[in-house]
Design a protein around this motif. Structure first.
Motif, short mmCIF file in Angstrom:
data_model
loop_
_atom_site.label_atom_id
_atom_site.label_comp_id
_atom_site.label_asym_id
_atom_site.label_seq_id
_atom_site.Cartn_x
_atom_site.Cartn_y
_atom_site.Cartn_z
N ALA A 172 0.85 -1.19 0.00
CA ALA A 172 0.00 0.00 0.00
C ALA A 172 0.88 1.24 0.00
CB ALA A 172 -0.91 -0.01 1.22
N PRO A 173 0.48 2.29 -0.74
CA PRO A 173 1.31 3.50 -0.79
C PRO A 173 1.28 4.27 0.53
CG PRO A 173 -0.76 3.83 -1.97
CD PRO A 173 -0.71 2.38 -1.60
N GLY A 174 2.39 4.91 0.84
CA GLY A 174 2.45 5.78 2.00
C GLY A 174 2.60 5.10 3.34
N VAL A 175 3.01 3.83 3.36
CA VAL A 175 3.08 3.11 4.63
C VAL A 175 4.52 2.83 5.07
CG1 VAL A 175 0.85 2.02 4.23
CG2 VAL A 175 2.94 0.84 3.51
N SER A 176 5.47 3.20 4.27
CA SER A 176 6.86 2.80 4.53
C SER A 176 7.57 3.71 5.53
CB SER A 176 7.66 2.79 3.23
OG SER A 176 7.13 1.85 2.32
N PHE A 177 8.41 3.09 6.35
CA PHE A 177 9.36 3.77 7.22
C PHE A 177 8.71 4.84 8.09
CE2 PHE A 177 12.38 2.70 3.55
CZ PHE A 177 12.69 1.46 4.08
N PHE A 178 7.72 4.41 8.85
CA PHE A 178 7.04 5.35 9.74
C PHE A 178 8.01 5.96 10.75
CE2 PHE A 178 4.27 6.68 13.23
CZ PHE A 178 3.27 7.35 12.53
N VAL A 179 9.10 5.24 11.03
CA VAL A 179 10.09 5.75 11.99
C VAL A 179 10.61 7.13 11.58
CG1 VAL A 179 12.03 4.59 10.84
CG2 VAL A 179 12.18 5.16 13.28
N LEU A 180 10.66 7.41 10.29
CA LEU A 180 11.15 8.70 9.83
C LEU A 180 10.21 9.84 10.20
CD1 LEU A 180 12.46 7.73 6.26
CD2 LEU A 180 13.77 7.94 8.40
N ARG A 181 8.94 9.53 10.42
CA ARG A 181 7.97 10.56 10.79
C ARG A 181 7.99 10.86 12.28
NH1 ARG A 181 2.97 7.73 7.50
NH2 ARG A 181 4.29 6.89 5.84
N GLU A 182 8.74 10.04 13.02
CA GLU A 182 8.80 10.22 14.47
C GLU A 182 10.08 10.94 14.90
OE1 GLU A 182 6.21 6.43 16.01
OE2 GLU A 182 8.37 6.13 15.78
N LEU A 183 10.72 11.62 13.95
CA LEU A 183 12.01 12.26 14.22
C LEU A 183 11.89 13.77 14.19
CD1 LEU A 183 14.32 9.91 12.13
CD2 LEU A 183 13.77 9.77 14.56
#
Length: 296
Positions: A172-183
């Motif tokens: 699904a698009p837009g689901v990758s590497f959520f860790v980057l959004r927590e920085l």
């Protein structure tokens, strides 16, 4: 009271056990949420007298020094260990109620817990997220090597896991590497940007993974990532791997600089142009558009 006494006697496991007991009321049938990090909002703290609260604060500071992390056993998975949750809670409690003790956390202690700070799921964008972003940024400042290594380890494990899953079903698009959004608050770090840029160059990235990393780096105004993406379009054309992701990220983050390269692909390949405009339309919001950066 029993667990506090054990903490004070040097039993570091008593602190994380205390973390569970403090979520209870006298009539509770279940422990509170493991992802509730604010000890000062928990029933056990609310019912405690001033002396007990001070003992809890002292226990938090001591735990960070003598406690042991289990991060290597769960980083990059959907699991977590109570011992690591307890460390993050201890940092939050000290930052909120005993800032001098928080500022006195030693560099070696930050190094021990930096990976935990990265990997713990965050409550971003809510009142419960108070001080969380600050602690994440402080961990990066105090222990950049350990912090960046943890982010990259999480990304690598997710990349491997996603490859196994997408073999059976599309990602699904837009689901990758959520860790980057927590920085949040971390992207001024050259060490972080350089480390994430190395992950951008991994040939195993899917389209969505490539786009997620590029978005983060372009939002942080990391010039090498911008130049690489533009060169990617110029040399590879519409047939280049991740050309659509690169064009979409460039249009969203630095359109005036990248538009010449993007527009050439749109003109040369109408099918690519259609996909490109549908992609950016999907992300359109009723606010200032990237189009205002372009000339007539």
């Amino acid at each position: 009271a029993e667990l506090l006494s054990l903490c004070e006697a040097g039993d570091w496991t008593a602190w994380w056990r205390l973390n569970r007991e403090i979520t209870l009321t006298p009539t509770s049938r279940f422990y509170g949420s493991d992802l509730e990090y604010s000890i000062s909002e928990m029933p056990g703290w609310q019912d405690a007298d001033a002396s007990t609260r001070q003992r809890i604060l002292s226990g938090a500071a001591k735990y960070l020094v003598i406690g042991e992390t289990s991060i290597s056993e769960w980083i990059g998975t959907t699991k977590f260990f109570y011992s690591d949750l307890a460390a993050f809670r201890a940092m939050l409690l000290l930052r909120k109620l005993d800032e001098p003790a928080y500022r006195a956390i030693a560099p070696e202690t930050w190094k021990k817990w930096a990976s935990t700070v990265v990997a713990i799921p965050k409550s971003t964008g809510s009142e419960k997220a108070e001080f969380q972003a600050e602690i994440v940024a402080d961990a990066l400042t105090a222990a950049p090597i350990e912090f960046v290594a943890a982010v990259r380890e999480i990304m690598r494990r997710e990349r491997t896991r996603a490859a196994e899953i997408t073999a059976a079903q599309p990602q699904a698009p837009g689901v990758s590497f959520f860790v980057l959004r927590e920085l949040e608050g971390c992207w001024d770090s050259d060490a972080l940007k350089t480390g994430i840029f190395a992950e951008l160059q991994d040939d195993r990235n899917s389209e969505d993974q490539f786009g997620s990393i590029l978005d983060a780096l372009l939002a942080a105004q990391f010039v090498p990532a911008r130049d690489m993406a533009i060169a990617h379009l110029t040399s590879g054309g519409t047939q280049g791997r991740h050309a659509l992701a690169a064009a979409g990220s460039l249009a969203a983050n630095c359109p005036a600089i990248a538009w010449t390269a993007i527009w050439k692909l749109v003109i040369d390949d109408p099918a690519f142009g259609q996909s490109f405009f549908l992609r950016i339309a999907q992300e359109f919001r009723f606010e200032v558009s990237f189009l205002v950066a372009l000339s007539e």
